[in-house]
Write an enzyme that holds these catalytic residues in place. Structure first.
Site, PDB file in Angstrom:
ATOM      1  N   CYS A 232       2.633   6.953 -18.625  1.00 42.98           N
ATOM      2  CA  CYS A 232       3.284   8.061 -18.726  1.00 42.98           C
ATOM      3  C   CYS A 232       4.765   8.211 -17.130  1.00 42.98           C
ATOM      4  O   CYS A 232       5.073   7.107 -16.472  1.00 42.98           O
ATOM      5  CB  CYS A 232       2.524   8.832 -17.389  1.00 42.98           C
ATOM      6  SG  CYS A 232       3.139  10.428 -16.445  1.00 42.98           S
TER       7      CYS A 232
ATOM      8  N   HIS B  56       3.860   9.736 -30.394  1.00 45.27           N
ATOM      9  CA  HIS B  56       4.857  11.308 -29.488  1.00 45.27           C
ATOM     10  C   HIS B  56       5.183  11.396 -31.624  1.00 45.27           C
ATOM     11  O   HIS B  56       5.157  10.206 -32.137  1.00 45.27           O
ATOM     12  CB  HIS B  56       6.474  10.570 -29.361  1.00 45.27           C
ATOM     13  CG  HIS B  56       6.227  10.482 -27.366  1.00 45.27           C
ATOM     14  ND1 HIS B  56       5.880  11.595 -26.239  1.00 45.27           N
ATOM     15  CD2 HIS B  56       5.271   9.049 -27.150  1.00 45.27           C
ATOM     16  CE1 HIS B  56       5.803  10.942 -25.495  1.00 45.27           C
ATOM     17  NE2 HIS B  56       5.212   9.706 -25.641  1.00 45.27           N
TER      18      HIS B  56
ATOM     19  N   GLU C 251       3.742  18.372 -24.750  1.00 50.30           N
ATOM     20  CA  GLU C 251       3.105  17.191 -23.933  1.00 50.30           C
ATOM     21  C   GLU C 251       0.981  17.803 -24.432  1.00 50.30           C
ATOM     22  O   GLU C 251       0.935  18.706 -24.241  1.00 50.30           O
ATOM     23  CB  GLU C 251       2.750  17.730 -22.563  1.00 50.30           C
ATOM     24  CG  GLU C 251       4.050  16.349 -21.977  1.00 50.30           C
ATOM     25  CD  GLU C 251       4.256  16.042 -20.993  1.00 50.30           C
ATOM     26  OE1 GLU C 251       3.372  14.986 -20.364  1.00 50.30           O
ATOM     27  OE2 GLU C 251       5.379  16.207 -19.963  1.00 50.30           O
TER      28      GLU C 251
ATOM     29  N   CYS D 173       9.879  14.507 -20.083  1.00 48.12           N
ATOM     30  CA  CYS D 173       8.716  14.080 -20.192  1.00 48.12           C
ATOM     31  C   CYS D 173       9.141  12.887 -20.954  1.00 48.12           C
ATOM     32  O   CYS D 173      10.431  12.179 -21.427  1.00 48.12           O
ATOM     33  CB  CYS D 173       7.736  14.053 -22.155  1.00 48.12           C
ATOM     34  SG  CYS D 173       6.700  13.245 -22.203  1.00 48.12           S
TER      35      CYS D 173
ATOM     36  N   GLY E 104       8.611  11.027 -23.479  1.00 45.49           N
ATOM     37  CA  GLY E 104       8.897  11.344 -24.758  1.00 45.49           C
ATOM     38  C   GLY E 104      10.706  11.499 -24.665  1.00 45.49           C
ATOM     39  O   GLY E 104      11.260  10.930 -26.443  1.00 45.49           O
TER      40      GLY E 104
HETATM   41  O1  ZDP Z   1       0.566  10.604 -23.333  1.00 49.32           O
HETATM   42  C1  ZDP Z   1       0.260  12.133 -22.776  1.00 49.32           C
HETATM   43  O2  ZDP Z   1      -0.561  12.946 -23.053  1.00 49.32           O
HETATM   44  C2  ZDP Z   1       1.152  12.725 -21.800  1.00 49.32           C
HETATM   45  N1  ZDP Z   1       1.019  13.562 -21.761  1.00 49.32           N
HETATM   46  C3  ZDP Z   1       1.339  12.263 -20.224  1.00 49.32           C
HETATM   47  C4  ZDP Z   1       2.118  12.256 -19.234  1.00 49.32           C
HETATM   48  C5  ZDP Z   1       3.478  12.021 -19.776  1.00 49.32           C
HETATM   49  C6  ZDP Z   1       4.806  12.154 -18.880  1.00 49.32           C
HETATM   50  N2  ZDP Z   1       5.361  13.456 -19.094  1.00 49.32           N
HETATM   51  C7  ZDP Z   1       6.079  11.314 -19.525  1.00 49.32           C
HETATM   52  O3  ZDP Z   1       6.697  11.715 -18.173  1.00 49.32           O
HETATM   53  O4  ZDP Z   1       5.576   9.690 -19.989  1.00 49.32           O
HETATM   54  C8  ZDP Z   1       4.335  11.874 -17.558  1.00 49.32           C
END
Ligand code: ZDP
Length: 284
Positions: A74, A167, A216, A225, A228
């Site tokens: 994350c 991703h 997400e 994200c 992302g």
């Molecule tokens: O991979 C997932 O299931 C994401 N939802 C995790 C969270 C990613 C996040 N938004 C980021 O900033 O990388 C926290």
């Protein structure tokens, strides 16, 4: 009652829990769903636990999405975690370390505090082979760059990258025109993504400036994200759409992302903001 502190990185918001005295998270994934609920709980995109370090790390990060699933990594969350740990260390002993080695399910990440108060994170190297991401769009030992897939009755040219979490990136002319709410869940549950997927739509304003919107995995539409944004710059380089160093503009603000040509690691710089503290009933 369990104390918590709420933080956000560009509006991607998290509940942070001091879990330094125990190696398992203090609340369950089912409780996390209630805590993250914006009407029946505190409200957040996810909940993050600061656990004791393992091997050669200072701390361990674990995270539950707002649907209770556990992602490997994350990006915005790890900046918030760094700020949370620094705040705890200052409370305990008056000073905090300038950087941390953090154990995650995606490997060791290293957040550092920059002079301007932003947090710069060494996010490690991306995974770019189909089998590692994972997706079944190409053979396991092949990349997924500008591949056509059919989702929601439409054809999309996608590039896939893992930053520890998976991703799928699509470059489009106008991100504002994408009906994210309808299309996002279709990507998330598409059969070629065995661990589901985070979905980014990217508009290349110029090779150093990208506009992004995200759906997400496990959290739906969020304002930002971090993983992302990192994956999108890597995808942009692989697909020949952007430079290795770019600003990524998200609905919640901008991140600076660099995929270093020297060490092939991805560096993410952005803010992490403390919002409020409280104590929560164990619900759910
Ligand atoms: O991979 C997932 O299931 C994401 N939802 C995790 C969270 C990613 C996040 N938004 C980021 O900033 O990388 C926290």
């Amino acid at each position: 009652m369990i104390p918590f502190v709420k933080y956000h990185g560009l509006g991607n918001d998290f509940i942070l829990v001091d879990n330094r005295n125990q190696t398992e998270p203090l609340i369950t994934p089912e409780q996390a769903v209630v805590w993250c609920d914006r009407h029946f709980g505190i409200g957040a995109d996810g909940i993050i636990f600061a656990l004791p370090g393992q091997a050669d790390t200072d701390y361990t990060m674990r995270i539950f999405n707002s649907d209770g699933s556990e992602p490997e990594m994350c990006g915005n969350g790890i900046r918030c975690l760094a700020r949370f740990i620094a705040d705890l260390e200052i409370q305990d002993k008056g000073t905090a370390a300038p950087a941390y080695r953090i154990h995650t399910l995606a490997g060791v990440m290293v957040p550092k505090f920059a002079a301007d108060g932003q947090v710069r994170v060494d996010m490690g190297s991306p995974w770019i082979l189909s089998g590692e991401i994972p997706t079944t769009i190409t053979a396991p030992d092949q990349q997924v760059v500008n591949q056509l897939i059919e989702v929601a009755g439409q054809s999309w040219q996608v590039t896939c990258v893992s930053m520890g979490n998976p991703h799928c990136i699509t470059f489009v002319d106008d991100v504002a025109a994408i009906p994210l709410e309808q299309i996002g869940p279709k990507f998330e549950h598409f059969s070629a993504f065995p661990k589901r997927i985070n979905t980014e739509f990217i508009q290349v304003v110029n090779p150093n400036y990208l506009k992004m919107r995200v759906w997400e995995r496990g959290a739906g539409i969020t304002l930002a994200c971090g993983t992302g944004a990192c994956a999108s710059v890597v995808a942009g380089v692989l697909a020949g759409k952007c430079d290795r160093h770019a600003t990524v503009e998200l609905p919640g603000g901008c991140l600076d992302i660099e995929w270093s040509a020297t060490d092939q690691r991805v560096y993410m710089t952005g803010p992490a903001q403390r919002v409020f503290a409280g104590a929560m009933e164990i619900l759910g």
